[in-house]
Design a protein around this motif. Structure first.
Motif, short mmCIF file in Angstrom:
data_model
loop_
_atom_site.label_atom_id
_atom_site.label_comp_id
_atom_site.label_asym_id
_atom_site.label_seq_id
_atom_site.Cartn_x
_atom_site.Cartn_y
_atom_site.Cartn_z
N GLU A 1 56.28 6.53 25.84
CA GLU A 1 56.93 6.93 27.27
C GLU A 1 55.56 6.82 28.17
N ALA A 2 55.91 6.53 29.50
CA ALA A 2 54.96 6.79 30.29
C ALA A 2 54.33 8.25 30.57
N ARG A 3 55.34 9.10 30.68
CA ARG A 3 55.03 10.51 30.91
C ARG A 3 54.20 11.21 29.61
N THR A 4 54.63 10.68 28.42
CA THR A 4 53.77 11.15 27.10
C THR A 4 52.14 10.55 27.42
N LEU A 5 52.16 9.29 28.04
CA LEU A 5 50.89 8.76 27.98
C LEU A 5 49.91 9.30 29.14
N ASP A 6 50.66 9.69 29.98
CA ASP A 6 50.16 10.37 31.19
C ASP A 6 49.71 11.69 30.94
#
Length: 129
Positions: free
Chosen positions: A46-51
Motif C-alpha cells: 500500500e502507498a501509505r506503507t511505502l511512504d
C-alpha cells in the motif's frame, strides 16, 4: 390509576432492554471500517506503507531513497495482528533488501505502526548501479 413510582421498574427494564438491543450492533459497527469489514492492517504494497517506510529510512541517515519496490508479505500473525514484509530499496549507494513489520499501535482506533530493520551500511548493499 397507577402512580409513577409503581411503573418506574417497568420503565427501567424497558430502557435497559432498548439499550442492550442498540449496544450490540453499535459495538460491532464501531469495530469495522468504512466498508463494513473488520479492521485490517495496511498491506505491504500500500502507498501509505511505502511512504512510511521510505520516510523512516531517509530519516535514519544521510542517504536518499531513490525507490522502494517489490514489497511482499512473508508472514502474518495468527490473528492478523502483524505483517512481516520484505522489500527492495534503492539508495544513492545501491540496492538492498530490507525487512519491516506492520502492527497495531491502537487496533480499536485503527492506528497501525511500522517498524523496520533499517538500511544496511553502504558496504553491505546487495548491488551497485
Amino acid at each position: 390509576m397507577k402512580s409513577f413510582n409503581n411503573d418506574i421498574g417497568a420503565y427501567a427494564f424497558l430502557g435497559l432492554l432498548v439499550a442492550t438491543v442498540w449496544a450490540i450492533p453499535l459495538a460491532v459497527f464501531l469495530h469495522r471500517d468504512a466498508h463494513g469489514s473488520p479492521m485490517e492492517l495496511p498491506r505491504c504494497l500500500e502507498a501509505r506503507t511505502l511512504d512510511q517506510v521510505r520516510a523512516a529510512l531517509e530519516a535514519q541517515g544521510n542517504r536518499t531513497v531513490l525507490g522502494l519496490y517489490a514489497a511482499t508479505e512473508v508472514r502474518s500473525g495468527a490473528n492478523r495482528d502483524y505483517r512481516r514484509c520484505m522489500a527492495t530499496v534503492v539508495t544513492d549507494d545501491g540496492e538492498a533488501h530490507i525487512g519491516f513489520t506492520i502492527g497495531w499501535h491502537d487496533r480499536r482506533n485503527g492506528i497501525p505502526f511500522w517498524a523496520g530493520d533499517g538500511l544496511p551500511s553502504s558496504r553491505q548493499s546487495v548491488s551497485k548501479h
